[in-house]
Design a protein around this motif. Structure first.
Motif, short mmCIF file in Angstrom:
data_model
loop_
_atom_site.label_atom_id
_atom_site.label_comp_id
_atom_site.label_asym_id
_atom_site.label_seq_id
_atom_site.Cartn_x
_atom_site.Cartn_y
_atom_site.Cartn_z
N LEU A 90 0.84 -1.20 0.00
CA LEU A 90 0.00 0.00 0.00
C LEU A 90 0.87 1.25 0.00
O LEU A 90 1.83 1.36 0.76
CB LEU A 90 -0.90 0.01 1.24
CG LEU A 90 -1.73 1.28 1.49
CD1 LEU A 90 -2.78 1.46 0.40
CD2 LEU A 90 -2.39 1.24 2.86
N PHE A 91 0.51 2.21 -0.88
CA PHE A 91 1.07 3.55 -0.84
C PHE A 91 0.05 4.47 -0.15
O PHE A 91 -1.12 4.50 -0.54
CB PHE A 91 1.33 4.08 -2.25
CG PHE A 91 2.47 3.41 -2.96
CD1 PHE A 91 3.78 3.75 -2.69
CD2 PHE A 91 2.22 2.43 -3.93
CE1 PHE A 91 4.83 3.13 -3.35
CE2 PHE A 91 3.26 1.81 -4.59
CZ PHE A 91 4.57 2.15 -4.30
N VAL A 92 0.51 5.22 0.85
CA VAL A 92 -0.33 6.22 1.50
C VAL A 92 0.20 7.59 1.10
O VAL A 92 1.29 8.00 1.51
CB VAL A 92 -0.31 6.05 3.03
CG1 VAL A 92 -1.09 7.20 3.70
CG2 VAL A 92 -0.91 4.71 3.43
N ILE A 93 -0.55 8.29 0.28
CA ILE A 93 -0.15 9.60 -0.26
C ILE A 93 -0.83 10.68 0.57
O ILE A 93 -2.03 10.94 0.42
CB ILE A 93 -0.54 9.73 -1.75
CG1 ILE A 93 -0.08 8.50 -2.55
CG2 ILE A 93 0.01 11.02 -2.32
CD1 ILE A 93 1.41 8.28 -2.58
N GLU A 111 -16.10 9.96 -1.33
CA GLU A 111 -15.02 9.90 -2.30
C GLU A 111 -15.00 11.22 -3.07
O GLU A 111 -16.04 11.76 -3.42
CB GLU A 111 -15.20 8.72 -3.26
CG GLU A 111 -15.05 7.38 -2.57
CD GLU A 111 -15.19 6.21 -3.54
OE1 GLU A 111 -15.63 6.44 -4.69
OE2 GLU A 111 -14.85 5.07 -3.16
N ALA A 112 -13.79 11.72 -3.29
CA ALA A 112 -13.64 13.00 -3.98
C ALA A 112 -12.56 12.88 -5.04
O ALA A 112 -11.74 11.97 -5.02
CB ALA A 112 -13.27 14.10 -2.98
N GLY A 113 -12.58 13.83 -5.97
CA GLY A 113 -11.53 13.93 -6.95
C GLY A 113 -10.58 15.04 -6.58
O GLY A 113 -10.77 15.76 -5.60
N CYS A 114 -9.54 15.19 -7.37
CA CYS A 114 -8.57 16.26 -7.15
C CYS A 114 -8.12 16.78 -8.51
O CYS A 114 -7.85 15.98 -9.42
CB CYS A 114 -7.36 15.76 -6.35
SG CYS A 114 -6.11 17.03 -6.06
N GLY A 115 -8.04 18.09 -8.63
CA GLY A 115 -7.68 18.68 -9.91
C GLY A 115 -6.21 18.60 -10.21
O GLY A 115 -5.80 18.66 -11.36
N GLY A 116 -5.37 18.49 -9.18
CA GLY A 116 -3.94 18.44 -9.41
C GLY A 116 -3.51 17.11 -9.97
O GLY A 116 -4.07 16.06 -9.65
N SER A 117 -2.50 17.13 -10.84
CA SER A 117 -1.98 15.88 -11.39
C SER A 117 -0.70 15.51 -10.66
O SER A 117 0.10 16.39 -10.33
CB SER A 117 -1.72 16.00 -12.89
OG SER A 117 -0.77 17.01 -13.14
N ILE A 118 -0.50 14.22 -10.40
CA ILE A 118 0.73 13.73 -9.77
C ILE A 118 1.24 12.57 -10.64
O ILE A 118 0.90 11.40 -10.39
CB ILE A 118 0.47 13.26 -8.32
CG1 ILE A 118 -0.23 14.35 -7.49
CG2 ILE A 118 1.80 12.87 -7.67
CD1 ILE A 118 -0.50 13.95 -6.07
N PRO A 119 2.03 12.87 -11.67
CA PRO A 119 2.52 11.80 -12.56
C PRO A 119 3.28 10.72 -11.81
O PRO A 119 3.34 9.57 -12.26
CB PRO A 119 3.43 12.56 -13.53
CG PRO A 119 2.94 13.97 -13.51
CD PRO A 119 2.45 14.21 -12.12
N LEU A 120 3.85 11.07 -10.66
CA LEU A 120 4.60 10.10 -9.86
C LEU A 120 3.78 8.86 -9.55
O LEU A 120 4.32 7.74 -9.48
CB LEU A 120 5.07 10.76 -8.56
CG LEU A 120 5.69 9.84 -7.51
CD1 LEU A 120 6.99 9.25 -8.00
CD2 LEU A 120 5.88 10.58 -6.19
N LEU A 121 2.47 9.02 -9.35
CA LEU A 121 1.65 7.88 -8.95
C LEU A 121 1.64 6.80 -10.01
O LEU A 121 1.66 5.60 -9.69
CB LEU A 121 0.22 8.34 -8.63
CG LEU A 121 0.08 9.37 -7.50
CD1 LEU A 121 -1.38 9.57 -7.16
CD2 LEU A 121 0.87 8.97 -6.28
N ARG A 122 1.61 7.20 -11.28
CA ARG A 122 1.67 6.20 -12.35
C ARG A 122 3.01 5.47 -12.32
O ARG A 122 3.09 4.26 -12.56
CB ARG A 122 1.45 6.88 -13.69
CG ARG A 122 1.35 5.95 -14.89
CD ARG A 122 0.00 5.27 -14.99
NE ARG A 122 -1.06 6.18 -15.30
CZ ARG A 122 -1.47 6.49 -16.55
NH1 ARG A 122 -0.85 5.96 -17.60
NH2 ARG A 122 -2.48 7.31 -16.73
#
Length: 453
Positions: free
Chosen positions: A175-178, A383-394
């Motif tokens: 598990l990754f906890v961001i 559950e919510a979305g987020c507008g910011g992108s985090i390419p690291l997660l991919r």
């Protein structure tokens, strides 16, 4: 350890957690080019020592080819226990005076509303101190194996993706906890399940070989700045919906923000309408958005009575979870190339393709996280979305393809104002997130099981 004990321990720890936050806010760790390196290095070394003090005794600054180093550490849990990676970042955004701060951005300031104000107080120093508090709950001996990765350049050109690709074995986990997100509103728990991606390009519009006297040629001779303005206006309809053919839209079924919440958190001027149509959540997380984030042409101070021969704009388009960046950028480029007014010459340079991200929500770790958060907040979890992108997660997903992801944090959307003036955090959100994370680690180690605070 039971939930009541975790909550009591966390409450007793909070004065120290707030002191840590205040200490870190005072360090202007801006990793952008052109800013001094000493504060970022100070933040790295200070954060490193803090995490060593709470149990990550082998925490170290990792070598990277360029830029500021990430911090990596491990605490070995009982044999066979789950492996959890905790993520946050130690760099912050700039806080220029023209943003209009009402208190010193580099001094953590508690105001009448109970929130703590300062640059980075929410993004992402609140995530750092949440991880510190989580380890203190267990006196530095968590019930499962815990790895730590703290990024030093998240707000600028990240070097962590290349580091992960070079050392995937360090990120093997369950598990990754961001901890770099937030609830929509204080006290209303929500797991972030979707992140928009981001594609960008620079469009150049040319109409003349050289500048011309506006009095002699104005009228029939086309001005490049006006042509660019007309081209940009074709990206939206009159309501502000994106008109680019071929871009992806989805349906948002999670928690929503009211228009009042958005107007308040964004400080939209009185009398100015919100753009787009439909629910705010759908506009934020299920549809693309297009913005011109920079324009190059003659500035006002040096302007004269001439027609502009060339003008450029940098266009950023946020794309919805589940879409492919290259295909979305193809659609944007095709629109720009085909909508130039008056036959103006258009060239488009592609500059960015950051992927969106969707969390798997049917795994055991996600279920344990939802249960832990519900217990900590005393409410059902949305559950919510987020507008910011985090390419690291991919990239992390590729390094550990079997791992689950949990995205949360104390940066509530309605009031935190991350990246803007008067950024702030509500300490009650930090406290509840510490309880949540400690409960999650305990439940993963125990194989889940329910109780209440």
């Amino acid at each position: 350890m039971q939930a009541k004990e975790i909550a009591d321990r966390t409450s007793a720890l909070m004065p120290g957690v707030v002191e840590d936050l205040e200490r870190l806010v005072a360090i202007p760790s801006i990793a952008f080019p052109g800013y001094p390196s000493e504060p970022v290095e100070q933040m790295g070394s200070t954060t490193l020592q803090m995490f060593r003090d709470v149990g990550f005794t082998n925490a170290r600054l990792m070598e990277v080819p360029s830029g500021y180093p990430p911090i990596y550490a491990e605490i070995e849990g009982p044999p066979g226990s789950p492996v959890v990676v905790l993520y946050a970042h130690y760099d912050v955004q700039p806080a220029p005076p023209e943003q209009g701060w009402t208190s010193d951005p580099w001094t953590a300031t508690r105001k009448d509303d109970g929130r703590i104000y300062g640059r980075g107080a929410a993004d992402d120093i609140s995530g750092l101190v949440t991880h510190l508090g989580t380890l203190r709950v267990f006196d530095g001996k968590p019930p499962c194996t815990v790895k730590l990765i703290l990024e030093g350049m998240e707000e600028t050109e990240s070097n962590l993706e290349a580091f992960v690709e070079a050392h995937p074995e360090l990120f093997a986990c369950d598990l990754f906890v961001i901890c770099d997100m937030g609830n929509l509103r204080v006290g209303e728990p929500a797991l972030t399940t979707a992140l928009r991606g981001d594609v960008a390009c620079i469009v150049t519009v040319r109409t003349l070989e050289h500048p011309l006297h506006s009095g002699v040629f104005g009228g029939p001779a086309p001005d490049a700045m006006m042509a660019l303005a007309r081209l940009l206006s074709t990206l939206h309809d009159d309501a502000g919906n994106v008109t680019v053919k071929g871009v992806t839209e989805t349906v948002w079924e999670g928690a929503d923000l009211s228009e009042d919440d958005l107007r308040s958190s964004a400080d939209v001027l009185d009398g100015v309408a919100l753009t787009g149509s439909g629910p705010v959540g759908a506009r934020l997380w299920a549809r693309p958005s297009v913005n011109a984030i920079g324009v190059d042409m003659t500035n006002i101070a040096t302007s004269s009575n001439v027609l502009i021969p060339e003008a450029r704009a940098k266009i950023s388009m946020r794309i919805v979870p589940g879409s492919e960046p290259s295909e979305e950028l193809d659609a944007l480029v095709a629109h720009l190339e085909s909508h130039a007014p008056w036959g103006a010459k258009v060239e488009v340079q592609r500059t960015k393709e950051a992927p969106p991200f969707l969390c798997k929500t049917d795994g055991p770790a996600y279920a344990a996280a939802r249960e832990a958060m519900s217990v900590a907040f005393g409410k059902p979890v949305g559950e919510a979305g987020c507008g910011g992108s985090i390419p690291l997660l991919r990239t992390l997903q590729t390094a550990a393809p079997g791992a689950e992801f949990v995205l949360w944090g104390p940066e509530d959307v309605a009031a935190a104002r991350i990246h803007a003036s008067d950024e702030s955090v509500d300490p009650s959100e930090i406290e509840k997130l510490i309880v949540t994370q400690a409960l999650l680690l305990q439940r993963l180690a125990d194989g889940a099981g329910g109780d209440t605070v």
